[in-house]
Design an enzyme around this catalytic site. Structure first.
Site, PDB file in Angstrom:
ATOM      1  CG  HIS A   1      -3.000  -5.549   2.698  1.00 51.82           C
ATOM      2  ND1 HIS A   1      -2.622  -4.557   1.912  1.00 51.82           N
ATOM      3  CD2 HIS A   1      -3.524  -6.585   2.108  1.00 51.82           C
ATOM      4  CE1 HIS A   1      -2.964  -5.097   0.722  1.00 51.82           C
ATOM      5  NE2 HIS A   1      -3.400  -6.507   1.028  1.00 51.82           N
TER       6      HIS A   1
ATOM      7  CG  ASP B   1      -1.609  -1.152   1.585  1.00 54.76           C
ATOM      8  OD1 ASP B   1      -3.014  -1.606   0.697  1.00 54.76           O
ATOM      9  OD2 ASP B   1      -1.198  -2.275   2.086  1.00 54.76           O
TER      10      ASP B   1
HETATM   11  P1  NAX Z   1      -1.107 -18.584  -4.561  1.00 58.40           P
HETATM   12  O1  NAX Z   1      -2.571 -19.231  -4.531  1.00 58.40           O
HETATM   13  O2  NAX Z   1      -0.358 -18.512  -5.922  1.00 58.40           O
HETATM   14  O3  NAX Z   1      -0.203 -19.205  -3.500  1.00 58.40           O
HETATM   15  C1  NAX Z   1      -0.372 -19.437  -2.304  1.00 58.40           C
HETATM   16  C2  NAX Z   1       0.298 -20.828  -1.920  1.00 58.40           C
HETATM   17  O4  NAX Z   1       0.293 -20.737  -0.520  1.00 58.40           O
HETATM   18  C3  NAX Z   1      -0.277 -22.089  -2.572  1.00 58.40           C
HETATM   19  O5  NAX Z   1       0.762 -22.678  -3.123  1.00 58.40           O
HETATM   20  C4  NAX Z   1      -0.772 -22.997  -1.410  1.00 58.40           C
HETATM   21  O6  NAX Z   1      -0.601 -24.307  -1.480  1.00 58.40           O
HETATM   22  C5  NAX Z   1       0.044 -22.323  -0.269  1.00 58.40           C
HETATM   23  N1  NAX Z   1      -0.680 -22.432   1.083  1.00 58.40           N
HETATM   24  C6  NAX Z   1      -1.959 -22.464   1.373  1.00 58.40           C
HETATM   25  N2  NAX Z   1      -1.909 -22.954   2.733  1.00 58.40           N
HETATM   26  C7  NAX Z   1      -0.700 -22.870   3.197  1.00 58.40           C
HETATM   27  C8  NAX Z   1      -0.333 -23.596   4.603  1.00 58.40           C
HETATM   28  N3  NAX Z   1      -1.122 -23.585   5.503  1.00 58.40           N
HETATM   29  N4  NAX Z   1       0.934 -23.619   4.720  1.00 58.40           N
HETATM   30  C9  NAX Z   1       1.771 -23.494   3.594  1.00 58.40           C
HETATM   31  N5  NAX Z   1       1.561 -22.989   2.317  1.00 58.40           N
HETATM   32  C10 NAX Z   1       0.079 -22.533   2.420  1.00 58.40           C
HETATM   33  O7  NAX Z   1      -1.286 -16.906  -3.843  1.00 58.40           O
HETATM   34  P2  NAX Z   1      -0.258 -15.893  -3.866  1.00 58.40           P
HETATM   35  O8  NAX Z   1      -0.713 -15.080  -5.134  1.00 58.40           O
HETATM   36  O9  NAX Z   1       1.071 -16.159  -3.839  1.00 58.40           O
HETATM   37  O10 NAX Z   1      -0.751 -15.018  -2.726  1.00 58.40           O
HETATM   38  C11 NAX Z   1      -0.489 -15.397  -1.541  1.00 58.40           C
HETATM   39  C12 NAX Z   1      -1.347 -14.564  -0.498  1.00 58.40           C
HETATM   40  O11 NAX Z   1      -0.745 -13.272  -0.585  1.00 58.40           O
HETATM   41  C13 NAX Z   1      -2.804 -14.622  -0.613  1.00 58.40           C
HETATM   42  O12 NAX Z   1      -3.323 -14.502   0.671  1.00 58.40           O
HETATM   43  C14 NAX Z   1      -2.915 -13.099  -1.115  1.00 58.40           C
HETATM   44  O13 NAX Z   1      -4.250 -12.715  -0.874  1.00 58.40           O
HETATM   45  C15 NAX Z   1      -2.021 -12.252  -0.487  1.00 58.40           C
HETATM   46  N6  NAX Z   1      -1.634 -10.948  -0.919  1.00 58.40           N
HETATM   47  C16 NAX Z   1      -1.349  -9.970   0.217  1.00 58.40           C
HETATM   48  C17 NAX Z   1      -0.916  -8.870  -0.281  1.00 58.40           C
HETATM   49  C18 NAX Z   1      -0.488  -7.801   0.789  1.00 58.40           C
HETATM   50  O14 NAX Z   1      -0.039  -6.681   0.423  1.00 58.40           O
HETATM   51  N7  NAX Z   1      -0.365  -8.039   2.298  1.00 58.40           N
HETATM   52  C19 NAX Z   1      -0.896  -8.364  -1.548  1.00 58.40           C
HETATM   53  C20 NAX Z   1      -0.906  -9.485  -2.588  1.00 58.40           C
HETATM   54  C21 NAX Z   1      -1.486 -10.787  -2.252  1.00 58.40           C
HETATM   55  O15 NAX Z   1      -2.720 -10.717  -2.762  1.00 58.40           O
END
Ligand code: NAX
Length: 327
Positions: free
Chosen positions: A189, A161
């Site tokens: 966020h 942000d």
């Molecule tokens: P993806 O769905 O591409 O990857 C997430 C990965 O996490 C998957 O491979 C899944 O198997 C794994 N996973 C799920 N639960 C798990 C657990 N308990 N232990 C270990 N691994 C686990 O998502 P991606 O685009 O990489 O985004 C990841 C997260 O970041 C999402 O929650 C998304 O909403 C969040 N974001 C946060 C942002 C921020 O500014 N704070 C911005 C970007 C993003 O949207």
């Protein structure tokens, strides 16, 4: 040469992981003289575990001089062993049609388990950054699940942000991003975050005076920054990944190596500063030095800012109330 440090990353086979790991391994996060051991966590499911192996093959093929060890894990109790840094990226973001209670319950499970594992096995000085959404509340859950670790070691990512706001201000003023100082982002966020340029300067001049347009602030700037994530999804068909990874690198680098007096934004547990109740995981302007962050003190909060802060605080307290029963 320096002793290697252990860096745990969850969700390591995901989009953000793919944009993040190579930069950690190349030294962009902790310095070009700091060897790292990557401890990578994915869910214990064949697909993601296999994909993780593929990412590790590519990391090997980079032959990064600073990457001195790498492990794949499916259990946080082993992934977080002795870890000095933990980037909690994997989570369950809200999907279309998902009930709020369902979302909170799933993340409650993930982040209580990960908080407990950090509590049990991580370095006592571990620096934790939660990226996975809802990031502030997930960080709060992890912090509350790790009573033997200092609460201040748990943080949530507001840096994306912050960086989005910087680039909007640069575009509006026609000045380089690097010239902007003293920007603050307050709160959650989420689209309710309050990006506050009242104190910002460019070459010593007031950004607020340069822009001098409260309608732009309220009706263009804040909605543009707040809804940027949705705009990226709309354009790319996928959520922000490289920019999120970049923000995670910025957050950890600045926390570990310092900001030289520059203000940055971190989501951190409140100690009551600016009237935010204790323990709320809130975005604040901070400076970092010697591995510690410090909230920028003494900023005046005018009526408009207070209204914005109250709104983002109310949202955050609603989220945190929704998980209290899990903690
Ligand atoms: P993806 O769905 O591409 O990857 C997430 C990965 O996490 C998957 O491979 C899944 O198997 C794994 N996973 C799920 N639960 C798990 C657990 N308990 N232990 C270990 N691994 C686990 O998502 P991606 O685009 O990489 O985004 C990841 C997260 O970041 C999402 O929650 C998304 O909403 C969040 N974001 C946060 C942002 C921020 O500014 N704070 C911005 C970007 C993003 O949207």
């Amino acid at each position: 040469s320096k002793k290697p440090v252990r860096v745990a990353v969850t969700g390591a086979a995901g989009q953000i992981g793919y944009a993040l790991l190579f930069r950690i391994a190349s030294g962009e996060m902790l310095g070009k003289d700091q060897p790292v051991i990557l401890q990578l966590l994915e869910v214990p499911v064949e697909g993601p575990q296999k994909a993780l192996k593929g990412v590790m093959m590519e990391l090997e093929d980079c032959a990064f001089p600073l990457l001195v060890g790498m492990e794949a894990h499916s259990d946080p109790m082993t992934a977080f062993k002795d870890t000095d840094y933990a980037l909690l990226v994997g989570s369950m973001p809200r999907k279309a049609g998902m009930e709020r209670a369902e979302l909170l319950a799933i993340n409650g499970q993930i982040f209580t388990a990960q908080g407990k594992a950090l509590n049990a096995v991580a370095s006592r000085n571990v620096k934790v950054l939660v990226v996975g959404n809802p990031a502030n509340t997930n960080a709060y859950i992890a912090m509350k699940s790790a009573p033997d670790l200092p609460a201040k070691n748990f943080t949530a990512m507001l840096r994306l942000d912050h960086n989005r706001a910087l680039s909007q201000i640069a575009a509006k003023t026609g000045k380089p991003v690097s010239s902007i100082e003293k920007l603050a982002v307050w709160g959650n966020h989420s689209p309710t975050m309050y990006a506050d340029y009242r104190y910002a300067t460019i070459d010593g001049a007031s950004v607020k005076d340069m822009i001098n347009d409260q309608v732009w602030n309220k009706d263009v700037f804040l909605p543009t920054v707040g809804k940027r994530g949705a705009a990226i999804i709309e354009a790319r068909g996928l959520s922000s990944a490289a920019s999120a990874a970049n923000a995670a690198i910025d957050h950890m680098r600045d926390w570990a190596l310092g900001t030289n007096g520059k203000w940055v934004t971190m989501g951190i547990p409140s100690n009551g500063e600016y009237g935010i109740p204790k323990e709320v995981m809130f975005g604040y302007p901070v400076t970092c030095e010697g591995g510690e962050y410090k909230i920028v003190a003494g900023l005046e909060i005018d009526a408009f800012s207070q209204e914005c802060i109250n709104k983002t605080l109310a949202e955050l307290q609603g989220e945190q109330d929704g998980v209290k029963h899990l903690l």
